[in-house]
Design a protein around this motif. Sequence first.
Motif, PDB file in Angstrom:
ATOM      1  N   GLN A 146     -11.449  17.025 -12.037  1.00 22.77           N
ATOM      2  CA  GLN A 146     -10.754  16.026 -11.201  1.00 22.77           C
ATOM      3  C   GLN A 146     -11.246  14.822 -11.228  1.00 22.77           C
ATOM      4  OE1 GLN A 146     -11.183  18.399  -7.566  1.00 22.77           O
ATOM      5  NE2 GLN A 146      -9.102  18.987  -7.850  1.00 22.77           N
ATOM      6  N   CYS A 147     -10.598  13.649 -10.988  1.00 21.34           N
ATOM      7  CA  CYS A 147     -11.120  12.277 -11.024  1.00 21.34           C
ATOM      8  C   CYS A 147     -11.033  11.869  -9.564  1.00 21.34           C
ATOM      9  CB  CYS A 147     -10.017  11.215 -12.003  1.00 21.34           C
ATOM     10  SG  CYS A 147      -8.469  11.257 -11.154  1.00 21.34           S
ATOM     11  N   GLY A 148     -11.623  10.453  -9.476  1.00 24.65           N
ATOM     12  CA  GLY A 148     -11.644  10.117  -7.936  1.00 24.65           C
ATOM     13  C   GLY A 148     -10.328   9.518  -7.378  1.00 24.65           C
ATOM     14  N   LEU A 149     -10.294   9.573  -6.156  1.00 29.27           N
ATOM     15  CA  LEU A 149      -9.285   8.823  -5.381  1.00 29.27           C
ATOM     16  C   LEU A 149      -8.604   7.644  -5.967  1.00 29.27           C
ATOM     17  CD1 LEU A 149     -10.085   9.970  -1.764  1.00 29.27           C
ATOM     18  CD2 LEU A 149      -8.755  11.414  -3.335  1.00 29.27           C
ATOM     19  N   LEU A 150      -7.385   7.694  -6.350  1.00 31.16           N
ATOM     20  CA  LEU A 150      -6.963   6.145  -6.755  1.00 31.16           C
ATOM     21  C   LEU A 150      -6.866   5.408  -5.365  1.00 31.16           C
ATOM     22  CD1 LEU A 150      -4.314   7.551  -9.439  1.00 31.16           C
ATOM     23  CD2 LEU A 150      -6.411   6.631  -9.760  1.00 31.16           C
ATOM     24  N   SER A 151      -6.454   5.956  -4.336  1.00 35.33           N
ATOM     25  CA  SER A 151      -6.259   5.256  -3.205  1.00 35.33           C
ATOM     26  C   SER A 151      -7.473   4.685  -2.654  1.00 35.33           C
ATOM     27  CB  SER A 151      -5.776   6.110  -2.075  1.00 35.33           C
ATOM     28  OG  SER A 151      -6.599   7.197  -1.763  1.00 35.33           O
ATOM     29  N   LEU A 152      -8.834   4.984  -3.100  1.00 31.63           N
ATOM     30  CA  LEU A 152      -9.975   4.619  -2.928  1.00 31.63           C
ATOM     31  C   LEU A 152     -10.230   3.329  -3.889  1.00 31.63           C
ATOM     32  CD1 LEU A 152     -12.103   5.119  -0.841  1.00 31.63           C
ATOM     33  CD2 LEU A 152     -13.375   6.484  -2.308  1.00 31.63           C
ATOM     34  N   ALA A 153      -9.891   3.506  -4.924  1.00 32.71           N
ATOM     35  CA  ALA A 153     -10.141   2.475  -5.881  1.00 32.71           C
ATOM     36  C   ALA A 153      -9.162   1.292  -5.761  1.00 32.71           C
ATOM     37  CB  ALA A 153     -10.052   3.160  -7.307  1.00 32.71           C
ATOM     38  N   HIS A 154      -7.949   1.755  -5.279  1.00 30.06           N
ATOM     39  CA  HIS A 154      -7.044   0.723  -4.998  1.00 30.06           C
ATOM     40  C   HIS A 154      -6.597   0.695  -3.643  1.00 30.06           C
ATOM     41  CE1 HIS A 154      -6.954   0.031  -9.287  1.00 30.06           C
ATOM     42  NE2 HIS A 154      -7.029   1.507  -9.545  1.00 30.06           N
ATOM     43  N   PRO A 155      -7.116   0.214  -2.856  1.00 30.00           N
ATOM     44  CA  PRO A 155      -6.820   0.208  -1.423  1.00 30.00           C
ATOM     45  C   PRO A 155      -5.595  -0.145  -0.875  1.00 30.00           C
ATOM     46  CG  PRO A 155      -9.072  -0.440  -1.584  1.00 30.00           C
ATOM     47  CD  PRO A 155      -8.391  -0.645  -2.778  1.00 30.00           C
ATOM     48  N   GLY A 156      -5.011  -1.221  -1.648  1.00 37.21           N
ATOM     49  CA  GLY A 156      -3.779  -1.715  -1.215  1.00 37.21           C
ATOM     50  C   GLY A 156      -2.611  -1.014  -1.966  1.00 37.21           C
ATOM     51  N   MET A 157      -2.745   0.162  -2.774  1.00 31.76           N
ATOM     52  CA  MET A 157      -1.950   0.757  -3.470  1.00 31.76           C
ATOM     53  C   MET A 157      -0.686   1.171  -2.708  1.00 31.76           C
ATOM     54  SD  MET A 157      -2.624   4.311  -5.638  1.00 31.76           S
ATOM     55  CE  MET A 157      -1.590   4.602  -7.238  1.00 31.76           C
ATOM     56  N   THR A 158       0.497   1.025  -2.972  1.00 29.35           N
ATOM     57  CA  THR A 158       1.731   1.349  -2.303  1.00 29.35           C
ATOM     58  C   THR A 158       2.539   2.695  -2.907  1.00 29.35           C
ATOM     59  OG1 THR A 158       3.406  -0.108  -3.697  1.00 29.35           O
ATOM     60  CG2 THR A 158       2.190  -1.263  -1.940  1.00 29.35           C
ATOM     61  N   LEU A 159       3.450   3.042  -2.529  1.00 32.06           N
ATOM     62  CA  LEU A 159       4.375   4.043  -2.970  1.00 32.06           C
ATOM     63  C   LEU A 159       5.111   3.661  -4.333  1.00 32.06           C
ATOM     64  CD1 LEU A 159       6.150   6.104  -0.409  1.00 32.06           C
ATOM     65  CD2 LEU A 159       4.580   6.993  -1.936  1.00 32.06           C
ATOM     66  N   ASP A 160       5.623   2.381  -4.356  1.00 31.38           N
ATOM     67  CA  ASP A 160       6.099   1.866  -5.567  1.00 31.38           C
ATOM     68  C   ASP A 160       5.128   1.937  -6.778  1.00 31.38           C
ATOM     69  OD1 ASP A 160       8.583   1.491  -4.540  1.00 31.38           O
ATOM     70  OD2 ASP A 160       8.315  -0.422  -4.169  1.00 31.38           O
ATOM     71  N   ASP A 161       3.565   1.625  -6.304  1.00 28.03           N
ATOM     72  CA  ASP A 161       2.661   1.480  -7.267  1.00 28.03           C
ATOM     73  C   ASP A 161       2.366   3.089  -7.874  1.00 28.03           C
ATOM     74  OD1 ASP A 161       2.124  -1.000  -7.248  1.00 28.03           O
ATOM     75  OD2 ASP A 161       0.637  -0.809  -5.547  1.00 28.03           O
ATOM     76  N   ALA A 162       2.558   3.847  -6.813  1.00 21.79           N
ATOM     77  CA  ALA A 162       2.224   5.239  -7.119  1.00 21.79           C
ATOM     78  C   ALA A 162       3.260   5.760  -8.182  1.00 21.79           C
ATOM     79  CB  ALA A 162       2.165   6.041  -5.783  1.00 21.79           C
ATOM     80  N   TYR A 163       4.590   5.498  -7.967  1.00 20.94           N
ATOM     81  CA  TYR A 163       5.514   5.914  -8.784  1.00 20.94           C
ATOM     82  C   TYR A 163       5.567   5.198 -10.258  1.00 20.94           C
ATOM     83  CZ  TYR A 163       8.043   8.752  -5.433  1.00 20.94           C
ATOM     84  OH  TYR A 163       8.506   9.645  -4.612  1.00 20.94           O
TER      85      TYR A 163
END
Length: 266
Positions: free
Chosen positions: A22-39
Amino acid sequence: MTPDAIEDAAAKLLKAEKAGEQCGLLSLAHPGMTLDDAYAVQAALIARKKAEGRKGIGWKIGLTSRAMQQALNIETPDSGVLLDDMLFADGTTIPAGRFIQPRIEAEIAFIMKQPLKGEQVTRDDVVAATEHVAPSIEILDTRIQRADPVTGKARLITDTVSDNAANAGIVLGAQRHAVDAFDLRRVGAIVKRNGVVEETGLGAGVLDDPVAGILWLVRRLARYGAGIAAGEIVLSGSFVRPVEAPAGAEFEADFGPFGSVKVTFG
């Protein structure tokens, strides 16, 4: 997220899957990440897989139950893409090491005979476009850590969506039914692991109607100019909690008259 950051996140997820780590949390690396970013990350990940020769066969809908939404503090389902190497035969044994941290869920699968696209699609349109419904087991896996080991920060919905909505596999039961042959709200399943009942549930747990899950997906895809194609499989959402699937676990999802599905993890 910038285009480069999106591609970098997709590359990390693909590397994690191939390495089985497993890799690290993307939400931790990119705190401003939105649902559109995630998709967008999810789309980039799927594009990389298709470039390696995999083909899309459908969609999965997740987080349809109120219990799961409340656990992640969200008010909407999510979705991911099914690829051809994710499809397993009923009764199969999953090779050891295929997944990192697998879990399973029981779901009603829709097999489509007509395409569905657009925000104006109705429930009747979904019913008319469905060729069959079938019992199924979805295999979940997490290429992203469930929590950061240093801060204890838990995975967010943006992590899950980026990770193809945690989708890893689908096991389809042999039975096929007309979409109106059963009241899908009342189709239930008893999920056993090694002969012990772990979960039970009813189709109504999926947005009060599994058809509603398909309708939600069509309307979400319409935002991106996409839709469901004829012949695709759509997992309508789980009506049980995920069950851990350690090595050696044998599962049966008994849907009663609707059918059954079995899978073993090597």
